[in-house]
Scaffold this motif. Structure first.
Motif, PDB file in Angstrom:
ATOM      1  N   SER A   2       0.868  -1.380   0.099  1.00 13.05           N
ATOM      2  CA  SER A   2       0.032   0.059  -0.007  1.00 13.05           C
ATOM      3  C   SER A   2       1.009   1.023   0.017  1.00 13.05           C
ATOM      4  O   SER A   2       1.985   1.210   0.139  1.00 13.05           O
ATOM      5  N   ARG A   3       0.227   2.318  -0.193  1.00 14.98           N
ATOM      6  CA  ARG A   3       1.008   3.738  -0.190  1.00 14.98           C
ATOM      7  C   ARG A   3       1.600   3.946   1.093  1.00 14.98           C
ATOM      8  O   ARG A   3       2.610   4.751   0.970  1.00 14.98           O
ATOM      9  N   ASP A   4       1.266   3.187   2.211  1.00 16.40           N
ATOM     10  CA  ASP A   4       2.008   3.669   3.346  1.00 16.40           C
ATOM     11  C   ASP A   4       3.476   2.851   3.366  1.00 16.40           C
ATOM     12  O   ASP A   4       4.316   3.094   4.583  1.00 16.40           O
ATOM     13  N   GLY A   5       3.570   1.992   2.560  1.00 21.83           N
ATOM     14  CA  GLY A   5       4.938   1.414   2.568  1.00 21.83           C
ATOM     15  C   GLY A   5       5.148   0.155   3.433  1.00 21.83           C
ATOM     16  O   GLY A   5       6.078  -0.607   3.380  1.00 21.83           O
ATOM     17  N   THR A   6       4.040  -0.113   4.217  1.00 18.23           N
ATOM     18  CA  THR A   6       4.209  -1.429   4.979  1.00 18.23           C
ATOM     19  C   THR A   6       3.293  -2.333   4.837  1.00 18.23           C
ATOM     20  O   THR A   6       3.500  -3.520   5.194  1.00 18.23           O
ATOM     21  N   THR A   7       2.066  -2.029   4.599  1.00 17.28           N
ATOM     22  CA  THR A   7       0.760  -2.800   4.714  1.00 17.28           C
ATOM     23  C   THR A   7       0.748  -3.532   3.285  1.00 17.28           C
ATOM     24  O   THR A   7       0.810  -2.964   2.222  1.00 17.28           O
ATOM     25  N   GLU A   8       0.864  -4.867   3.286  1.00 16.64           N
ATOM     26  CA  GLU A   8       0.636  -5.916   2.171  1.00 16.64           C
ATOM     27  C   GLU A   8      -0.754  -6.126   2.116  1.00 16.64           C
ATOM     28  O   GLU A   8      -1.530  -6.802   2.831  1.00 16.64           O
ATOM     29  N   ILE A   9      -1.261  -5.832   0.867  1.00 14.05           N
ATOM     30  CA  ILE A   9      -2.660  -6.070   0.580  1.00 14.05           C
ATOM     31  C   ILE A   9      -2.902  -7.455  -0.312  1.00 14.05           C
ATOM     32  O   ILE A   9      -2.508  -7.209  -1.447  1.00 14.05           O
ATOM     33  N   PRO A  10      -3.658  -8.109   0.209  1.00 17.77           N
ATOM     34  CA  PRO A  10      -3.736  -9.765  -0.589  1.00 17.77           C
ATOM     35  C   PRO A  10      -4.536  -9.304  -1.763  1.00 17.77           C
ATOM     36  O   PRO A  10      -5.831  -8.530  -1.450  1.00 17.77           O
ATOM     37  N   ILE A  11      -4.297  -9.909  -2.789  1.00 18.55           N
ATOM     38  CA  ILE A  11      -5.277 -10.101  -4.023  1.00 18.55           C
ATOM     39  C   ILE A  11      -5.339 -11.473  -4.587  1.00 18.55           C
ATOM     40  O   ILE A  11      -4.294 -12.176  -4.556  1.00 18.55           O
ATOM     41  N   SER A  12      -6.416 -11.723  -4.958  1.00 17.93           N
ATOM     42  CA  SER A  12      -6.716 -13.034  -5.530  1.00 17.93           C
ATOM     43  C   SER A  12      -7.163 -12.863  -7.273  1.00 17.93           C
ATOM     44  O   SER A  12      -7.715 -11.948  -7.412  1.00 17.93           O
ATOM     45  N   MET A  13      -6.575 -13.526  -7.902  1.00 17.42           N
ATOM     46  CA  MET A  13      -6.819 -13.355  -9.427  1.00 17.42           C
ATOM     47  C   MET A  13      -7.129 -15.022 -10.025  1.00 17.42           C
ATOM     48  O   MET A  13      -6.590 -15.644  -9.474  1.00 17.42           O
ATOM     49  N   VAL A  14      -7.802 -14.867 -11.013  1.00 10.29           N
ATOM     50  CA  VAL A  14      -8.439 -16.174 -11.857  1.00 10.29           C
ATOM     51  C   VAL A  14      -8.426 -15.585 -13.268  1.00 10.29           C
ATOM     52  O   VAL A  14      -8.878 -14.698 -13.470  1.00 10.29           O
ATOM     53  N   TYR A  15      -7.920 -16.690 -14.121  1.00  5.34           N
ATOM     54  CA  TYR A  15      -8.048 -16.192 -15.470  1.00  5.34           C
ATOM     55  C   TYR A  15      -7.660 -17.492 -16.359  1.00  5.34           C
ATOM     56  O   TYR A  15      -7.420 -18.599 -15.657  1.00  5.34           O
ATOM     57  N   ARG A  16      -7.905 -17.400 -17.713  1.00  7.27           N
ATOM     58  CA  ARG A  16      -7.380 -18.507 -18.531  1.00  7.27           C
ATOM     59  C   ARG A  16      -5.964 -18.582 -18.615  1.00  7.27           C
ATOM     60  O   ARG A  16      -5.360 -17.568 -19.003  1.00  7.27           O
ATOM     61  N   LYS A  17      -5.571 -19.937 -18.521  1.00  6.50           N
ATOM     62  CA  LYS A  17      -3.843 -19.909 -19.077  1.00  6.50           C
ATOM     63  C   LYS A  17      -3.374 -19.324 -20.220  1.00  6.50           C
ATOM     64  O   LYS A  17      -2.546 -18.824 -20.140  1.00  6.50           O
ATOM     65  N   ASP A  18      -4.341 -19.752 -21.392  1.00  7.55           N
ATOM     66  CA  ASP A  18      -3.700 -19.443 -22.462  1.00  7.55           C
ATOM     67  C   ASP A  18      -3.882 -17.901 -22.732  1.00  7.55           C
ATOM     68  O   ASP A  18      -3.120 -17.228 -23.571  1.00  7.55           O
ATOM     69  N   VAL A  19      -4.815 -17.211 -21.865  1.00  3.99           N
ATOM     70  CA  VAL A  19      -4.975 -15.676 -22.016  1.00  3.99           C
ATOM     71  C   VAL A  19      -3.662 -15.115 -21.340  1.00  3.99           C
ATOM     72  O   VAL A  19      -2.978 -14.087 -22.089  1.00  3.99           O
ATOM     73  N   MET A  20      -3.079 -15.547 -20.020  1.00  5.57           N
ATOM     74  CA  MET A  20      -2.228 -14.978 -19.444  1.00  5.57           C
ATOM     75  C   MET A  20      -0.779 -15.390 -20.038  1.00  5.57           C
ATOM     76  O   MET A  20       0.044 -14.330 -20.154  1.00  5.57           O
ATOM     77  N   GLU A  21      -0.749 -16.648 -20.696  1.00  6.71           N
ATOM     78  CA  GLU A  21       0.497 -17.121 -21.470  1.00  6.71           C
ATOM     79  C   GLU A  21       0.660 -16.042 -22.728  1.00  6.71           C
ATOM     80  O   GLU A  21       1.775 -15.389 -22.914  1.00  6.71           O
ATOM     81  N   LYS A  22      -0.643 -15.498 -23.449  1.00  2.70           N
ATOM     82  CA  LYS A  22      -0.453 -14.674 -24.298  1.00  2.70           C
ATOM     83  C   LYS A  22      -0.007 -13.387 -24.251  1.00  2.70           C
ATOM     84  O   LYS A  22       0.847 -12.536 -24.612  1.00  2.70           O
ATOM     85  N   HIS A  23      -0.406 -12.814 -22.850  1.00  2.00           N
ATOM     86  CA  HIS A  23      -0.073 -11.333 -22.479  1.00  2.00           C
ATOM     87  C   HIS A  23       1.291 -11.382 -21.982  1.00  2.00           C
ATOM     88  O   HIS A  23       1.992 -10.480 -22.392  1.00  2.00           O
ATOM     89  N   LEU A  24       1.885 -12.498 -21.536  1.00  2.00           N
ATOM     90  CA  LEU A  24       3.334 -12.641 -20.936  1.00  2.00           C
ATOM     91  C   LEU A  24       4.084 -12.560 -22.131  1.00  2.00           C
ATOM     92  O   LEU A  24       5.196 -12.219 -21.995  1.00  2.00           O
ATOM     93  N   ALA A  25       3.872 -13.366 -23.013  1.00  2.00           N
ATOM     94  CA  ALA A  25       4.748 -13.609 -24.347  1.00  2.00           C
ATOM     95  C   ALA A  25       4.991 -12.263 -25.268  1.00  2.00           C
ATOM     96  O   ALA A  25       5.689 -12.168 -26.063  1.00  2.00           O
ATOM     97  N   ALA A  26       3.758 -11.475 -25.109  1.00  2.00           N
ATOM     98  CA  ALA A  26       3.573 -10.442 -26.131  1.00  2.00           C
ATOM     99  C   ALA A  26       4.658  -9.326 -25.906  1.00  2.00           C
ATOM    100  O   ALA A  26       4.905  -9.022 -24.517  1.00  2.00           O
TER     101      ALA A  26
END
Length: 827
Positions: free
Chosen positions: A593-617
């Motif tokens: 976070s902007r305070d420099g110390t707090t760690e905000i958890p996030i959860s993400m779900v996606y199709r593997k092929d979509v993320m692979e295409k994103h990372l490869a581009a």
């Protein structure tokens, strides 16, 4: 449920379309229903419900619990009607421009008798904070939209125009909406059943059935000998998935809610409970949408209603006594606060003979009723956001009187269960950040005898507390069984279940506070959702837990209490037609976070092929991303499975949950002051959400503002309203479901349901301490007036919603439009 799952993603799928359609304009649309939209500002976050996405689907509109359709078409089984009749048209209407009264104000602070003729409370009786004196005027140019009777022609005409505008802007999407809806329905096995569960050591097991084309649950039971989910069972249910085939041999229908809803504009059952003999069925039902229920008692053998007083109104909570002649219920006051517990004798001709057991005069406190799992005690909980108190009634003694377990102490919360002459207690007594686990003899005024539950460490004489209330481990609830105690809570930000073993040879010792061991259930996936299934029997050898993750459909497991790490029996797994788990992936990470110390958890779900295409581009091509959040009341948004979310994922959208402060994901410290998001640190909720959005764009480089949408419901709508005020440039589209956005004007006025009780949540803007801080984030009071371009917004509301009043989204939409036009935007 099908209703809940469908609503969750229908609107999210529509958002992709809206992102595509509104590429150069800031569009504000709003949809209203004439019944309750079932917001949950005071309880827990719920899924956003379909508005534009469901407009063309009559079968979806049957699901009255969470539907928000902009069409007036009614289904044959549940004629839900909107405020006006509309037909699809290619003609785009101009946005409704509400009348603006620049002289309109609400007054915060100390008022004279002339200014406060109803003598409404300006603060709680226990508050020591000074009121603003003289009072301060808070601008409220759209205050005229508030009408408690819901009959003002000018207001209804305006809301009708809002619905018509929404329809005109989205009617061209009807074909695609229908396609999306059909995809979502295809991912749900509509003809299905819930896990059969035994009750009260009797011969029946109970479950619900759903059928394709029907909107409501059919409650059933079957003889226990044929059940696959009794405590000694080891075989799975064999069912051919036909709607005509019983789930279990000897199946009986005890309540068909579809028949109950026939001819009604709205229908929602609150409680459905069999009597101790299981010969009677009590159910509470709301036919209006205002969350005020009727009580009906049905003879299961004759199907005759044996008790119903049409003048009796209750909150919906009901508890049977020790026999079939007594039932307990709760009534509400004018502010919709549960405040009186009554005892009713079945068959009485009217409610004048009902006995008032307990009344809570303090407007900060709400009442709740439960019964101990062993059936011995009725518990009456009186609780505010920060303080609680329990009373108990011995149901096995005709001469018993209501007694207090421990008198309320400011800032001390506690919950109670009973086992073998002992109270098992979860409490933050002593000022601990999280709840401790304690025991005491089951007597009145037991507070001086509360002792921490401990376990020996190794072979030494040293002992350690199982739950000491520290930051490491969070205790949420206790379940007491004959031989074991089960605790639910959180550790590492993930839901957990612990099985506590006890020395049962000393069960008559009501001062024993020692456990022999505690074992946490473990699962293969790091980030998951797990919780106790419904349990109705004190004497059992195993428990049933429900497990899922963002990519794993829900399953129910039977787990031995004596061998928790042993083999687990799968009792039921939700069928998701066409789902291939291998195509999807989920991640759990944190954002600083902007305070420099707090760690905000996030959860993400996606199709593997979509993320692979994103990372490869080259340069990591940005992709459509949808960010969801809530962050209030200490409630958690879990990383769970939603079948209807697949329609979004299959179109290349990444779905993200920001577990922002104000929730309880990291324990109560994630919610409470000084570092959580309550009272004078509430803005941490909004800062966290904006920081996560910025991280997705600038550091993760997953998306860009033109491809980022956001969503929140009820108090989550407050989160979205405050976030787009703070950083409108980060989002292309925002969904605010029944949003709590009129914060300061609402929290000034104690006549509005929930206001007084929530002074312990947000603070009281009538008081000097809180006024300026709340004015800094109240969404309607902070719409950007400098011409900043806002994302396209969809707001939803229910005309009879008792939790977030209809005028909140209506006023916010009007303010957004006014300021955007005033800022010289062409749109």
């Amino acid at each position: 449920s099908f209703i809940h799952q469908s609503s969750n993603s229908l609107i999210r799928s529509a958002m992709k379309l809206q992102l595509h359609y509104w590429t150069t304009t800031t569009t504000i649309i709003i949809a209203f229903l004439s019944y309750s939209a079932r917001s949950c500002r005071a309880f827990r976050p719920t899924a956003a419900f379909a508005a534009a996405a469901a407009a063309s689907s009559s079968s979806y509109r049957q699901h009255s619990l969470s539907a928000s359709s902009v069409s007036s078409s009614s289904s044959s089984s549940n004629k839900n009607t909107c405020l006006s009749s509309m037909t699809s048209s290619n003609t785009q209407l101009p946005p409704p421009m509400a009348r603006r009264d620049e002289t309109g104000v609400v007054w915060a602070g100390q008022l004279t008798a002339e200014q406060n003729p109803q003598n409404l409370a300006r603060q709680s009786e226990t508050s020591t904070e000074p009121l603003l004196d003289p009072p301060v005027a808070v601008s409220d140019p759209y205050g005229w939209m508030r009408d408690e009777t819901r009959t003002n022609p000018e207001i209804l005409t305006h809301l009708t125009a809002e619905n018509a505008y929404t329809e005109s802007l989205t009617s061209h999407l009807s074909g695609l909406r229908d396609t999306l809806y059909q995809e979502m329905v295809a991912s749900i096995q509509e003809t299905d059943y819930s896990l059969p569960r035994p009750k009260n050591d009797h011969q029946w097991v109970y479950y619900g059935r759903t059928f394709q084309g029907k909107s409501y649950t059919v409650h059933c039971r079957a003889p226990r000998s044929s059940s696959s989910s009794s405590s000694s069972s080891s075989t799975a249910i064999e069912w051919n998935k036909s709607p005509d085939t019983p789930i279990l041999k000897g199946e009986q229908v005890i309540l068909d809610v579809n028949a109950l809803a026939k001819g009604k504009k709205y229908c929602a059952t609150s409680a459905v409970k069999t009597s101790p003999s299981q010969e009677l069925l009590a159910y509470s039902v709301d036919f209006v949408g205002g969350e005020t229920c009727e009580l009906h008692i049905l003879n299961l053998a004759t199907q005759e209603i044996v008790d119903h007083d049409p003048t009796l109104e209750l909150s919906g909570e009901i508890v049977w006594g020790s026999n079939d002649s007594t039932i307990f219920y709760i009534r509400m006051d004018a502010a919709h606060r549960p405040y009186q517990v009554y005892k009713r004798t079945i068959g009485s001709s009217d409610d004048t003979a009902d006995e008032l057991l307990f009344e809570e005069p303090d407007e900060l406190f709400w009442l709740g009723i439960t019964k101990s799992l062993d059936g011995k005690y009725l518990f009456i909980e009186s609780g505010s956001k920060e303080t609680s108190e329990y009373h108990f009634l011995d149901l096995e003694s005709k001469s018993a009187e209501l007694q207090c377990i421990a008198p309320r102490v400011p800032k001390v919360l506690y919950e109670v269960e009973h086992r073998h002459g002992q109270w098992w207690i979860a409490s933050n007594i002593g000022g601990t950040p999280n709840m401790r686990l304690l025991t005491a003899p089951a007597v009145a005024n037991s507070q001086e005898q509360w002792r921490d539950v401990v376990v020996s460490v190794g072979d030494s004489d040293n002992e350690t507390q199982l739950f000491d209330g520290s930051y490491t481990r969070c205790l949420d609830s206790i379940h007491c069984f004959n031989t074991h105690v089960v605790a639910e809570g959180r550790e590492g930000g993930i839901p957990r279940i612990w099985i506590i073993s006890l020395d049962n040879s000393d069960s008559d010792n009501n001062t024993n506070n020692k456990a022999t061991k505690m074992e946490m259930l473990t699962f293969d996936e790091e980030a998951h959702d797990v919780g106790m299934h419904a349990h109705y029997e004190f004497n059992t050898d195993n428990i049933v837990v429900s497990y899922d993750s963002m990519i794993t459909p829900p399953s129910s497991y039977a787990i031995s209490l004596s061998d928790p790490s042993g083999e687990r029996q799968v009792l039921k797994t939700r069928t998701v037609p066409g789902y291939d788990k291998s195509l999807y992936a989920c991640d759990r990470t944190t954002v600083t976070s902007r305070d420099g110390t707090t760690e905000i958890p996030i959860s993400m779900v996606y199709r593997k092929d979509v993320m692979e295409k994103h990372l490869a581009a080259e340069g990591q091509q940005p992709i459509h991303t949808h960010l969801y959040g809530y962050g209030s009341y200490g409630s958690c948004v879990e990383a769970d499975f939603r079948a209807t979310r697949l329609t979004l994922l299959n179109r290349g959208i990444v779905f993200c949950i920001a577990h922002v402060r104000g929730g309880g994901e990291m324990g109560r410290q994630w919610y409470e002051e000084p570092n959580g998001a309550k009272y004078m640190c509430k803005q941490n909720t909004f800062y966290d959400f904006v920081d996560v959005a910025r991280w997705l764009i600038e550091e993760k480089k997953l998306t860009k503002p033109d491809l980022l949408s956001c969503e929140g419901r009820s108090a989550g709508g407050l989160l979205i309203g405050a976030s787009i005020n703070q950083a409108p440039e980060l989002f292309r589209m925002a969904v605010l479901g029944v949003p709590f956005v009129d914060v300061v004007p609402t929290m000034i006025d104690a006549s509005i349901p929930l206001t007084a009780v929530e002074w312990e949540e947000w603070g009281n803007p009538n008081e000097v301490k809180y006024h300026d801080y709340m004015m800094e984030y109240s969404p309607i009071n902070n719409v950007n007036k400098e011409g900043a371009k806002y994302p396209a917004c969809l707001l939803t509301g229910g005309l009879h919603d008792p939790r977030v009043q209809y005028w909140e989204p209506s006023k916010f939409a009007a303010e957004l439009r006014y300021q955007q036009l005033k800022g010289n935007n062409d749109d």
